[in-house]
Write an enzyme that holds these catalytic residues in place. Structure first.
Site, PDB file in Angstrom:
ATOM      1  CB  CYS A 219      -0.681   0.131   0.923  1.00  0.00           C
ATOM      2  SG  CYS A 219      -1.980   1.477   1.616  1.00  0.00           S
TER       3      CYS A 219
ATOM      4  CB  CYS B 124      -1.086   2.691   4.006  1.00  0.00           C
ATOM      5  SG  CYS B 124      -2.923   2.370   3.027  1.00  0.00           S
ATOM      6  CG  ASP B 125       3.288   0.957   4.952  1.00  0.00           C
ATOM      7  OD1 ASP B 125       2.099   1.504   5.318  1.00  0.00           O
ATOM      8  OD2 ASP B 125       3.091   0.179   4.323  1.00  0.00           O
TER       9      ASP B 125
END
Length: 305
Positions: A133, A136-137
């Protein structure tokens, strides 16, 4: 055991729209999901959902959930372990929290999960440089060289996002780029994105964290070790279908085969969104398919309930 008119499995755009349409038809509906939003939670920005020129995935998911919660819909925060069609034609779902619920009809909108590369080092470095992701990261990799694996919309979008914070982004594509033209055009505006076509990752290496990805070029058979500090796998998804009855017809990719009304080959069982064999995996299409499946389920219940 709780009983409903419709069990909706999945809380993405298809599932939430199905729930709203079911409630508006005054059907008792329950949504079984571990998250609201599904894969749009992994998307930083959405620009092709009508009415929202630009909106984050989290914000759109919040708006969808808030809209659905205005209706008398039940929610179960759980996963479905097994779904069984019983002798009387109803569907029994056993949840991972031990509950059992039953519905006169069922709509599967369970979406997909990230596909892994299944290469040496991938599992060992997951969470230590390997991510599924970018939204997300990605912020953790500011000023670091990274690689993105994949050639679809999610991979190209991830490369664009990362190019804004990383000095060098490698896009590793097995065969060809399949992303929308507008995304490809935007990617081409970034000089720090290095696209490698015909490039297959073979292993991921490092010590405490990832340090390199070794790839093989399909045309020449040559290998190359590319120094990176992060590797984002955006290689498509695998349908979440492990709980389905064996009689449900699926294609070779494991997607549920449906007609344009969302009907499956099993009476009373409907499906919508990315878990189906529909060719276009788009948020707005999934939402529309959810509505169609709910209306079809309502019609089915009028005939059979």
């Amino acid at each position: 055991m709780k009983a409903y008119d419709i069990i909706i499995i999945g809380g993405g755009p298809a599932g939430m729209n199905a729930a709203m349409y079911a409630a508006r038809k005054e059907l008792r509906a329950v949504v079984v999901t571990t998250d609201f939003g599904g894969q749009i939670l992994l998307t930083s920005e959405i620009e092709n959902y009508l009415g929202f020129p630009s909106i984050s995935g989290f914000e759109l998911a919040d708006k969808m959930e808030a809209h659905v919660r205005q209706y008398p819909v039940d929610f179960e925060t759980a996963s479905v372990e097994t779904l069984t069609r019983q002798e009387d034609g109803t569907f029994a779902a056993h949840l991972d929290d031990g509950q059992d619920i039953v519905g006169k009809a069922c709509i599967v909108t369970a979406g997909k999960r990230s596909r892994t590369l299944d290469i040496p080092g991938e599992a060992a470095f997951t969470g230590r440089g390997v991510s599924y992701c970018a939204t997300c990261d990605g912020p953790f990799y500011r000023n670091k060289t990274v690689a993105v694996v994949g050639g679809g919309d999610s991979a190209v979008q991830a490369a664009i996002e990362l190019a804004a914070i990383s000095p060098k982004v490698y896009l590793l594509v097995r065969s060809r780029i399949r992303a929308q033209e507008i995304l490809v055009k935007r990617m081409q505006e970034h000089d720090n994105i290095d696209v490698r076509i015909g490039c297959v990752p073979e292993r991921i290496e490092g010590t405490k964290k990832i340090e390199s990805v070794t790839v093989k070029y399909t045309e020449t058979g040559e290998t190359e070790t590319i120094p990176v500090e992060g590797c984002f796998v955006e290689a498509g998804g695998i349908p979440n279908n492990g709980f389905l009855p064996a009689e449900v017809q699926m294609n070779r990719a494991g997607e549920i085969v449906t007609d344009k009304e969302g009907r499956t080959n099993v009476p009373g069982l409907f499906a919508a969104g990315d878990v189906t064999d529909g060719p276009y995996k788009q948020v707005i299409i999934a939402a529309g398919e959810g509505a169609a499946a709910a209306l079809s389920a309502h019609e089915y219940l009028l005939m059979h309930a």
